[in-house]
Structure formats: structure tokens, C-alpha cells
Design a protein around this motif. Structure first.
Motif, mmCIF file in Angstrom:
data_model
loop_
_atom_site.group_PDB
_atom_site.id
_atom_site.type_symbol
_atom_site.label_atom_id
_atom_site.label_comp_id
_atom_site.label_asym_id
_atom_site.label_seq_id
_atom_site.Cartn_x
_atom_site.Cartn_y
_atom_site.Cartn_z
ATOM 1 N N ASP A 78 0.811 -1.219 0.000
ATOM 2 C CA ASP A 78 0.000 0.000 0.000
ATOM 3 C C ASP A 78 0.843 1.266 0.000
ATOM 4 O O ASP A 78 0.532 2.230 -0.722
ATOM 5 N N ALA A 79 1.910 1.295 0.789
ATOM 6 C CA ALA A 79 2.747 2.491 0.885
ATOM 7 C C ALA A 79 3.468 2.806 -0.422
ATOM 8 O O ALA A 79 3.966 3.924 -0.605
ATOM 9 N N LEU A 109 11.009 1.116 1.064
ATOM 10 C CA LEU A 109 10.189 1.304 2.268
ATOM 11 C C LEU A 109 10.987 1.893 3.435
ATOM 12 O O LEU A 109 10.470 1.974 4.548
ATOM 13 N N VAL A 112 9.473 3.953 6.481
ATOM 14 C CA VAL A 112 8.042 3.703 6.656
ATOM 15 C C VAL A 112 7.853 2.808 7.875
ATOM 16 O O VAL A 112 8.413 1.704 7.919
ATOM 17 N N PRO A 113 7.098 3.255 8.884
ATOM 18 C CA PRO A 113 6.928 2.430 10.089
ATOM 19 C C PRO A 113 6.169 1.144 9.806
ATOM 20 O O PRO A 113 5.399 1.066 8.834
ATOM 21 N N GLU A 115 3.660 -0.244 11.112
ATOM 22 C CA GLU A 115 2.201 -0.147 11.096
ATOM 23 C C GLU A 115 1.667 0.268 9.728
ATOM 24 O O GLU A 115 0.519 -0.040 9.374
ATOM 25 N N GLU A 116 2.478 0.965 8.956
ATOM 26 C CA GLU A 116 2.042 1.454 7.657
ATOM 27 C C GLU A 116 2.527 0.587 6.497
ATOM 28 O O GLU A 116 2.370 0.940 5.332
ATOM 29 N N ARG A 117 3.091 -0.579 6.813
ATOM 30 C CA ARG A 117 3.634 -1.459 5.769
ATOM 31 C C ARG A 117 2.639 -2.547 5.383
ATOM 32 O O ARG A 117 3.012 -3.696 5.143
ATOM 33 N N THR A 118 1.380 -2.205 5.299
ATOM 34 C CA THR A 118 0.361 -3.187 4.920
ATOM 35 C C THR A 118 0.561 -3.612 3.467
ATOM 36 O O THR A 118 0.935 -2.813 2.603
ATOM 37 N N LYS A 146 1.913 -7.789 6.282
ATOM 38 C CA LYS A 146 2.712 -6.568 6.370
ATOM 39 C C LYS A 146 4.144 -6.891 5.962
ATOM 40 O O LYS A 146 4.560 -8.050 5.965
#
Length: 201
Positions: A78-79, A109, A112-113, A115-118, A146
Motif C-alpha cells: 500500500d505504501a 520502504l 516507513v513504520p 504499522e504502515e507497511r500493509t 505486512k
């Protein structure tokens, strides 16, 4: 290779990891890797997983008068706006190794934390009775997860060491083959394909 010679199906892939998974998931079929009769792979010029899977299947079907199954699968993060997507196997360039692709993904990535690595693995599998089959069977599977900050585990292939499996507290590369086949995008797509075959018979 599966020794059962009934229900022969050509698998349009030369990827040993993929071949092993699909053989395990289709025990009632005799899987024949296309590498036994053609060394070249189809050029993946499609813009979707479905298009690329069909290109692979038709390429193999032209060389053997048997039903053919082919899959196109990849990782959508997603990111990264859904990348690497259909370019997953060649994310770091043509001929890239799994490590090359994983390294590029981690670089893209960076910062990118977790939590945001979906992300999700997507698999589309098609089956053709012959190269000109106008009504292919099409099945799809999706596996949510993730992307880890670094690789974990030595099983599997591709992006498995970076794919954190929701509910399992480990990466895909740390799962047993049996558990992975139960949860994975490819396992889901193949079970859907078997259901379609049963409906058709």
C-alpha cells in the motif's frame, strides 16, 4: 514430480518453489512442469495478473496437447501505491534474484513504520484446455500481511522472508509448507480452481 499419471496437467512455470507448492496442493493431478518440453517462458507483456497468466498458459499450451495451468502472482504494498505488483519477479530488473528484489523493496520502504507497511500477496491462476480455449477457468487468491523491516526465516521463496503473516506471529518464510499452503494466496486460488473444475465436470 507427482508419480500419479492420471489427470496430467502442464504447469506453465520453471520456478522450482512454485512447482513444489502447486504439486502439493493438487495431489490428484499429475503436474508436468513446462521445463520438460520448453525452456523459454512467455514474455509477460500484460498489464494485469490475469493477462500475464493467460499469456503464460497459452505459451505452454502451444507446445503440449494437454490442459495447462498458469499463475501470475505478486506482492502489492500500500505504501508504494500497489508496487511491485505485476513486476514483483523483476522488481530489481530483468533476471533479478529474490535477494535483489527483497533488497529493493526494503530500500523503497526505508523510513516507513511497520504499522504502515500493509501489503498483500495476490495470485491469479488460469486453466486452458488448449491454446485456443476461449473460456479459460480463472481463480484468484489474496493473502493479507505486512512487510517486515528485515528478512526472517529460510523457507519459501520470493518475498516470503519479508511478509509478516497476520495471526501467525512469524514471516511466511517461517511457516511450515502445510500451514503456508493453507493460508497463502496460491493455496486459496488453487482451491478455488479445483472447485471450478468440479463444477465443470
Amino acid at each position: 514430480m507427482i508419480q500419479n499419471k492420471t489427470n496430467p496437467i502442464v504447469l506453465a512455470s520453471n520456478n522450482p518453489g512454485k512447482i513444489k507448492e502447486i504439486q502439493a496442493l493438487l495431489p490428484d493431478y499429475s503436474i508436468i512442469p513446462q521445463s520438460e518440453f520448453v525452456q523459454t517462458e512467455a514474455e509477460e507483456t500484460g498489464l494485469t495478473f490475469v493477462e500475464n497468466a493467460l499469456l503464460k498458459a497459452r505459451h505452454a499450451a502451444q507446445h503440449r496437447h494437454l490442459p495447462v495451468i498458469a499463475d501470475d502472482s505478486g506482492l502489492a504494498v500500500d505504501a508504494l501505491g500497489g508496487a511491485p505488483g505485476i513486476y514483483s519477479a523483476r522488481y530489481a530488473g530483468s533476471g533479478a534474484s529474490d535477494k535483489d528484489n527483497n533488497d529493493k523493496l526494503l530500500l523503497e520502504l526505508a523510513g516507513v513504520p511497520f504499522e504502515e507497511r500493509t501489503a498483500r500477496f495476490i495470485c491469479v491462476i488460469v486453466m486452458l484446455e488448449h491454446a485456443a480455449d476461449p473460456v479459460p477457468l480463472i481463480a484468484q487468491g489474496i493473502w493479507e500481511g505486512k512487510i517486515l523491516l528485515h528478512p526472517q526465516g529460510a523457507n519459501g521463496f520470493g518475498y516470503d522472508p519479508l511478509f509478516w503473516v497476520l495471526g501467525q506471529d512469524c514471516s511466511s518464510a517461517e511457516l511450515s509448507p502445510e500451514v503456508k499452503n493453507e493460508l497463502s494466496h496460491r493455496g486459496k486460488a488453487l482451491r478455488q480452481l479445483v472447485s471450478l473444475l468440479l463444477e465443470k465436470s
